[in-house]
Design a protein around this motif. Sequence first.
Motif, short mmCIF file in Angstrom:
data_model
loop_
_atom_site.label_atom_id
_atom_site.label_comp_id
_atom_site.label_asym_id
_atom_site.label_seq_id
_atom_site.Cartn_x
_atom_site.Cartn_y
_atom_site.Cartn_z
N GLU A 6 20.78 36.04 42.79
CA GLU A 6 20.12 35.10 41.08
C GLU A 6 19.74 35.38 40.28
OE1 GLU A 6 16.70 32.04 42.38
OE2 GLU A 6 17.16 32.89 43.56
N THR A 7 19.63 36.45 39.07
CA THR A 7 19.73 37.17 38.45
C THR A 7 20.80 36.48 37.57
OG1 THR A 7 17.31 38.15 38.89
CG2 THR A 7 18.39 38.60 36.65
N ALA A 8 22.03 36.71 37.93
CA ALA A 8 23.45 37.14 37.95
C ALA A 8 22.79 36.00 37.45
CB ALA A 8 23.82 38.31 38.57
N PRO A 64 16.99 33.42 28.55
CA PRO A 64 18.53 32.72 27.39
C PRO A 64 19.67 32.61 28.69
CG PRO A 64 18.91 35.24 27.92
CD PRO A 64 17.42 35.03 28.16
N GLU A 65 20.52 31.61 27.48
CA GLU A 65 21.50 30.85 28.57
C GLU A 65 22.40 31.50 27.70
OE1 GLU A 65 21.46 26.37 27.64
OE2 GLU A 65 19.33 25.80 28.09
N LEU A 66 23.16 32.37 28.88
CA LEU A 66 24.89 33.15 28.64
C LEU A 66 25.73 32.64 29.56
CD1 LEU A 66 22.62 36.59 28.89
CD2 LEU A 66 22.75 35.00 27.01
N SER A 67 26.86 32.67 29.05
CA SER A 67 28.10 32.98 30.10
C SER A 67 29.31 33.89 29.72
CB SER A 67 29.23 31.40 29.62
OG SER A 67 29.36 31.61 27.76
N ASP A 68 29.90 34.02 30.28
CA ASP A 68 31.11 35.82 30.65
C ASP A 68 30.25 36.53 30.18
OD1 ASP A 68 33.51 35.64 31.21
OD2 ASP A 68 33.82 36.20 29.04
N ALA A 69 28.55 36.80 31.27
CA ALA A 69 28.01 38.13 30.55
C ALA A 69 27.92 38.81 31.42
CB ALA A 69 26.13 37.91 30.49
N VAL A 70 28.37 40.51 31.09
CA VAL A 70 28.75 41.70 31.53
C VAL A 70 27.19 42.39 31.64
CG1 VAL A 70 29.48 43.89 32.19
CG2 VAL A 70 30.46 42.28 30.64
N LEU A 71 27.06 42.00 33.58
CA LEU A 71 25.79 43.28 34.44
C LEU A 71 26.20 44.59 34.37
CD1 LEU A 71 22.74 42.94 35.52
CD2 LEU A 71 23.52 42.23 37.82
N ILE A 72 25.39 45.52 34.11
CA ILE A 72 25.60 46.98 34.46
C ILE A 72 24.14 47.15 34.89
CG2 ILE A 72 25.05 49.12 32.96
CD1 ILE A 72 27.21 48.12 30.95
N ALA A 73 24.17 47.86 36.27
CA ALA A 73 23.01 47.61 37.15
C ALA A 73 23.29 49.85 37.40
CB ALA A 73 22.77 47.86 37.79
N PRO A 127 27.83 39.14 26.14
CA PRO A 127 26.62 39.18 26.60
C PRO A 127 26.83 40.28 26.96
CG PRO A 127 26.75 36.56 26.51
CD PRO A 127 28.23 37.40 26.56
N LEU A 128 25.73 40.81 27.28
CA LEU A 128 25.72 42.67 28.16
C LEU A 128 24.10 42.17 28.32
CD1 LEU A 128 26.32 44.92 29.58
CD2 LEU A 128 25.66 46.72 27.30
N VAL A 129 24.40 42.32 30.23
CA VAL A 129 22.65 42.40 30.98
C VAL A 129 22.31 43.08 31.63
CG1 VAL A 129 21.59 41.11 32.76
CG2 VAL A 129 23.13 39.94 31.05
N THR A 130 21.37 44.38 31.24
CA THR A 130 21.66 45.76 32.25
C THR A 130 19.84 45.21 33.05
OG1 THR A 130 20.07 46.33 29.97
CG2 THR A 130 22.62 46.55 30.66
N MET A 131 20.46 45.63 34.06
CA MET A 131 18.87 45.97 35.06
C MET A 131 18.73 47.54 35.55
SD MET A 131 17.84 44.91 38.49
CE MET A 131 17.15 42.99 38.59
N LEU A 132 17.71 48.28 35.66
CA LEU A 132 17.64 49.52 34.89
C LEU A 132 16.25 49.76 35.83
CD1 LEU A 132 18.84 52.18 34.30
CD2 LEU A 132 17.24 52.15 32.70
N GLY A 133 15.91 50.62 36.67
CA GLY A 133 14.93 50.92 37.74
C GLY A 133 15.14 51.99 38.57
N VAL A 134 13.88 52.33 39.52
CA VAL A 134 14.28 53.41 40.29
C VAL A 134 14.11 52.90 41.27
CG1 VAL A 134 12.45 54.31 41.63
CG2 VAL A 134 11.89 54.50 39.25
N GLU A 135 15.14 53.39 42.46
CA GLU A 135 16.09 53.08 44.04
C GLU A 135 14.37 51.70 44.17
OE1 GLU A 135 18.96 53.74 46.94
OE2 GLU A 135 17.06 55.53 46.90
#
Length: 286
Positions: free
Chosen positions: A113-115, A10-19, A91-99
């Motif tokens: 780069e994802t951000a 998706p094309e987003l702007s001014d998004a927040v990333l929570i990891a 937009p809210l972007v989240t990244m979640l996983g195992v360390e």
Amino acid sequence: MGHLDWLERPELSDAVLIAAFSGWNDAGDAATESAKFLRRRFRSHPVAQVDPEYFYDFASVRPSVRLTEGERHIDWPRPEVRVGELDDGRPLVTMLGVEPRLRWRTFCDVVVETAETLGVSTVVTLGALLTDTHHNAPVNVVGASNNAALNLTMGLRQSTYEGPTGIIGVLNDACHRAGFSSVSFWATVPTYVHNYPSPKAALALAERVAQFLGITLGESELHSAAANYGRQIDELVAGDNTLAQYAQQILEESAAEAVEDFSEMVENPDALMSELEQFLRQQEPD
């Protein structure tokens, strides 16, 4: 970006990333459960997955097998990127996983780069650590940032911690160097119940994120779980004389002493675990 498999871009702007990542930075599963709650609250859907082949030792972080209508599937430990929308339209972007176990610098490059691809302007990382705090005490949530302007605006402080770090510490540094407004929030979890999930700490983290972003959460299942947490741990402690004695010892300490040097322990919970183990060894058997 060869290490990321896109489902959509998706094309987003001014998004927040929570990891958030399970493991060393995630006492009581508080950080990851908080991120999961925020995903549900803001109706996030998957857009990408990190290829785990380059970042995990599968002998220590094993894939799992599941059967779906008789067909065998392998689920790999793949950090997932999801996108939702905050109530104010951001937009809210989240990244979640195992360390990840391997190649942290490359992994952080993938996150950065994802951000950048998803138009992120603000990065929020979540962590939780073990401290000498009582399970019925308010959860202490501390925020830290390397951004002087953000610190001044939000009343945060730059971390002065020196010592071993986890993926959250490395990722914060990478995001700061990449020019993002980045902040990290950490919640406290009682050392003596470190094997039990803490929805209370997860909720405290989510509420601190909401305050930082200027949004509201509303009531949810996480609120109910957090409300029941104290009663459940009360019952657990009441059934174990050693835990009861340790919890009482913490209660008798002053609040100032209980949180002394908190900022220095944010990324290194090993000292408190050693203290707990020493206390347990000193107890006489019944």
